[in-house]
Write a protein that holds these residues in place. Structure first.
Motif, PDB file in Angstrom:
ATOM      1  N   ASP A  53       0.971  -1.204   0.252  1.00  0.00           N
ATOM      2  CA  ASP A  53       0.034  -0.104   0.165  1.00  0.00           C
ATOM      3  C   ASP A  53       1.082   1.260   0.048  1.00  0.00           C
ATOM      4  O   ASP A  53       0.573   2.208  -0.667  1.00  0.00           O
ATOM      5  N   LEU A 106       1.109   4.164  -2.749  1.00  0.00           N
ATOM      6  CA  LEU A 106       0.877   5.719  -2.455  1.00  0.00           C
ATOM      7  C   LEU A 106       2.083   6.431  -3.021  1.00  0.00           C
ATOM      8  O   LEU A 106       1.766   7.561  -3.625  1.00  0.00           O
ATOM      9  N   ASN A 132      -7.316   9.311  -1.811  1.00  0.00           N
ATOM     10  CA  ASN A 132      -7.477   8.093  -1.081  1.00  0.00           C
ATOM     11  C   ASN A 132      -8.191   8.559   0.259  1.00  0.00           C
ATOM     12  O   ASN A 132      -8.290   7.586   1.350  1.00  0.00           O
TER      13      ASN A 132
END
Length: 300
Positions: free
Chosen positions: A5, A9, A26
Motif C-alpha cells: 500500500d 501511494l 485516498n
C-alpha cells in the motif's frame, strides 16, 4: 518489509506530483501520505524523493523504484479480475498455442494441473515457435515472448522472464567461476542465434542500467534446448531462461553464474482475440500460468 500500500501511494505521488492530491484521492490527510512515503524510504534505507516547496523530484533510487512499481496497481487489478468468481465451477474447452521449450519444460505441467483443479475444463495445447493465426485456426489463447502488433488481438503482459547464465559443476571445477562479466571473455560461452542484438552479446546490469559484454565460444544455436544440453555436458557457459533450467538448478546439474549481474529479461505475453473481456476460464488459466512462472522465478 515495505508494505505494498505504501508503494502504491509512492507511485501515486509521483504520477500526480502532489501529496495533497493523493491525500484527496485516498480520503486521507496529507500528513499521512507524507509519513507513509517517509516510512517507505526508512524501510528501504534510501531517499526516494527530493521535496521542495515548488515540486517533487525523484532521486536515482526513486527513479528505479518508480519504473519497477508503476504498474503495480494495474497488475493487481488484473489479478483480482482474473480470479473474481474463481470459486465458481469453470467449464469448457480451451485451444492454446505455446512455444516449444515452454510447453515441454513448464506449461505442460502447469496446464494439466489447471485441468485437474477444474474437472469441467479441457485444454488442447499445441507447441509451435511460430505465431499462429488465432482466428483462422480457432485458437483461444497463445503464450509468446515479445509484444504483438495486431489490432485484432490483445497481448496482455503476464510476466517478465529472467534469464540466467549457467554451467555444469564440472565445468566450473575445471575452469573456475568467473567473478565479473569481463572475466567471461576467458571462458567458452555459447551463442544464441535468435537474439536480435547478436548471438554472443550478453546483457548485464550495473547501477540500474543495462549494458552488453561481447563473449565468444565454439558453439551457437537458435535452439535454447540445444544450448542447455551443451552446458549440461560441461562444455561451456549458456545464457538461458530460468524456466528452461529450473529443474537442472534444483538438482545441482547446473549452477548459476554471476546472478547479481545478469540483465536479460524477456516479456511473456498472453495473446487472445479482441473481445471486451475474455471468458472467465481463459482469465483463470492466464493467472494460473503467471503464478507458476512467478513461483519458479522467486526461487532464483
Amino acid at each position: 518489509m515495505p508494505q505494498i500500500d505504501d508503494l502504491v501511494l509512492f507511485t501515486q505521488v509521483i504520477e500526480h506530483g502532489s501529496f495533497s492530491k493523493v491525500a484527496e484521492l485516498n480520503n486521507i490527510t496529507k500528513s499521512v501520505v507524507s509519513k507513509r512515503v517517509s516510512k517507505l524510504e526508512s524501510e528501504l534505507g534510501v531517499q526516494l524523493i527530493y521535496r521542495t516547496t515548488r515540486k517533487l523530484t525523484l532521486t536515482e533510487p526513486g527513479e528505479v523504484l518508480y519504473h519497477r512499481a508503476k504498474d503495480i496497481r494495474q497488475v493487481a487489478h488484473s489479478a483480482f479480475d482474473a480470479v473474481t468468481g474463481y470459486s465458481e465451477a469453470l467449464s469448457g474447452h480451451i485451444r492454446m498455442s505455446v512455444p516449444t521449450i515452454s510447453g515441454e519444460m513448464l506449461l505442460a505441467e502447469a496446464v494439466s494441473d489447471f485441468c485437474t483443479k477444474h474437472p469441467g475444463m479441457t485444454v488442447e495445447m499445441s507447441l509451435d515457435n511460430e505465431f499462429v493465426d488465432l482466428l483462422s485456426e480457432n485458437i483461444d489463447l497463445v503464450i509468446r515472448t515479445g509484444y504483438l502488433e495486431d489490432s485484432s488481438l490483445i497481448a496482455r503482459h503476464i510476466f517478465n522472464s529472467r534469464w540466467q547464465i549457467c554451467a555444469s559443476p564440472g565445468y566450473i571445477e575445471k575452469h573456475g567461476m568467473p567473478m565479473t562479466p569481463k572475466a567471461l571473455q576467458h571462458h567458452n560461452c555459447f551463442g544464441y542465434n535468435k537474439q536480435s542484438t547478436g548471438a554472443f552479446d550478453w546483457l548485464f546490469t550495473r547501477n540500474g542500467e543495462i549494458y552488453t559484454v561481447k563473449v565468444a565460444g565454439n558453439f551457437a544455436s537458435d535452439n535454447a534446448a540445444a544450448l542447455r544440453k551443451a552446458a549440461l555436458a560441461g562444455n561451456g557457459l549458456a545464457y538461458l531462461p530460468t524456466c528452461l533450467i529450473y529443474d537442472d538448478l534444483q538438482q545441482g546439474k547446473l549452477v548459476t553464474v554471476l546472478p547479481e549481474h545478469t540483465g536479460k529479461v524477456v516479456g511473456i505475453y498472453a495473446v487472445y482475440p479482441y473481445t471486451r473481456k475474455p471468458a472467465k476460464r481463459i482469465q483463470a488459466l492466464i493467472e494460473h500460468i503467471r503464478e507458476r512462472y512467478l513461483a519458479i522465478q522467486e526461487r532464483f
